[in-house]
Design an enzyme around this catalytic site. Structure first.
Site, PDB file in Angstrom:
ATOM      1  N   CYS A   1      -2.448 -48.513 -32.550  1.00 23.81           N
ATOM      2  CA  CYS A   1      -1.827 -49.549 -33.376  1.00 23.81           C
ATOM      3  C   CYS A   1      -0.388 -49.216 -33.760  1.00 23.81           C
ATOM      4  CB  CYS A   1      -2.666 -49.789 -34.619  1.00 23.81           C
ATOM      5  SG  CYS A   1      -4.375 -50.258 -34.226  1.00 23.81           S
TER       6      CYS A   1
ATOM      7  N   HIS B   1       1.542 -52.668 -39.540  1.00 21.34           N
ATOM      8  CA  HIS B   1       0.421 -52.959 -38.652  1.00 21.34           C
ATOM      9  C   HIS B   1      -0.530 -53.902 -39.371  1.00 21.34           C
ATOM     10  CE1 HIS B   1      -3.230 -52.723 -36.454  1.00 21.34           C
ATOM     11  NE2 HIS B   1      -3.781 -51.770 -37.194  1.00 21.34           N
TER      12      HIS B   1
ATOM     13  N   ASN C   1      -6.907 -58.278 -36.661  1.00 22.64           N
ATOM     14  CA  ASN C   1      -6.254 -57.027 -36.276  1.00 22.64           C
ATOM     15  C   ASN C   1      -6.075 -57.044 -34.759  1.00 22.64           C
ATOM     16  OD1 ASN C   1      -5.671 -54.374 -35.491  1.00 22.64           O
ATOM     17  ND2 ASN C   1      -6.987 -53.458 -37.049  1.00 22.64           N
TER      18      ASN C   1
END
Length: 323
Positions: free
Chosen positions: A114, A255, A285
């Site tokens: 990520c 993120h 996500n």
């Protein structure tokens, strides 16, 4: 003559298929109320019908080239950040290079989970400084849905698919340089906290040996502590080094792991949540794609922007950029 890189375009893309929390609740022991309360996520997008990571990347690449007003053959460098590649080999970047007809571009993948977009932008900056590359495309693309265990509510409800990226162009004007400063770190002692796609070595030679990968896994509590305790320290150090406060920033793009994590980072840094653009509610996500997806929604930036990624590795990095 010293050369630098400037950002000339940003773009994002998500697949058409929208998956609401209620649909996941039909597959596992969860609910819309629980998911929203714990993550802030309402929907995410899934790639379907053979749409893969390279396809998402091509959508972004085409947008970047069009926005920048250049030809694909002018692209010298393509970096794809992904932990969900089409295959281990060839690289997803090579596939994208071919589909974009960017025949003069060097292309490779980068794996930093990520934090991938931050890592990739740092690498691209160093390569552009060499003066050997005129135009570079940096894309983060993930099809997380293909790596999920749909019986695991602790991970699956978080993730969606998407891609985002930036096109960098060479400049000799230091005032246009996109990268102001960076702080990028890795803590390999946390390597088991998050993992995906592990392939075990064989134990014996047999005709029935066949490679099998494992699904995505994360230790949710450890990830939350890392993201809300360790990562803000790095962010604060980078800001302090550059004599900046929250008021000096146009935006802080973290993120897009979980809205609650972003809210906690905002509180820890003492920077108003209004400075933190977020798309996690709509897209979930999307691993490394979350930062560039969100960056592509930023309409203007007269002040510096702080990008911070964190994920498996444990890899985490912050870069101060100008648009």
């Amino acid at each position: 003559m010293e050369t630098f890189a400037k950002i000339t375009a940003t773009a994002g893309y998500v697949p058409d298929r929208i998956v609401a929390n209620e649909e996941l609740a039909e597959l596992m022991d969860t609910s819309d109320d629980w998911i929203v309360a714990h993550t802030g996520i309402h929907t995410r997008h899934y790639a379907m019908n053979q749409e893969n990571t390279s396809d998402l990347s091509v959508q972004v690449g085409q947008k970047l080239i069009e926005q920048a007003g250049i030809d694909a053959e002018e692209i010298d460098l393509i970096i794809i950040s992904t932990i969900t590649p089409d295959s281990l080999t060839p690289s997803t970047a090579a596939i994208v290079q071919g589909k974009l007809h960017a025949k003069n571009a060097m292309a490779f993948d980068l794996s930093a989970a990520c934090a991938g977009f931050v890592y990739a932008m740092s690498v691209a900056d160093k390569m552009m400084r060499s003066g050997l590359y005129r135009h570079a495309i940096v894309i983060s693309a993930e099809v997380n849905s293909k790596m999920m265990d749909f019986t695991d509510r602790t991970s699956t409800v978080f993730f969606g698919d998407g891609a985002g990226g930036a096109l960098l162009s060479q400049t000799d004007d230091a005032a246009q340089e996109f990268l102001i400063d960076e702080k990028i770190e890795t803590d390999g002692t946390g390597a088991t906290t998050i993992h995906s796609g592990r392939v075990n070595p064989i134990t014996h030679i047999s005709a029935d040996n066949f490679p099998v990968t494992d699904a995505f896994y994360q230790d949710g509590r450890s990830v939350f502590e890392f993201a809300t305790q360790t990562v803000p320290v790095q962010m604060r150090e980078l800001l302090s080094k550059n004599h900046l406060s929250g008021n000096d920033l146009e935006a802080v793009i973290c993120h897009q792991a979980n809205l609650r994590i972003i809210e906690k980072i905002s509180d820890t840094l003492g920077v108003d949540m209004g400075k933190f653009p977020h798309t996690v509610e709509r897209f979930g996500n999307t691993s490394s794609a979350g930062i560039p997806l969100t960056l592509s929604t930023l309409e203007h930036a007269d002040k510096p922007v702080l990008l911070t990624g964190f994920g498996a590795g444990l890899a985490y990095g912050s870069i101060l950029i100008r648009m």
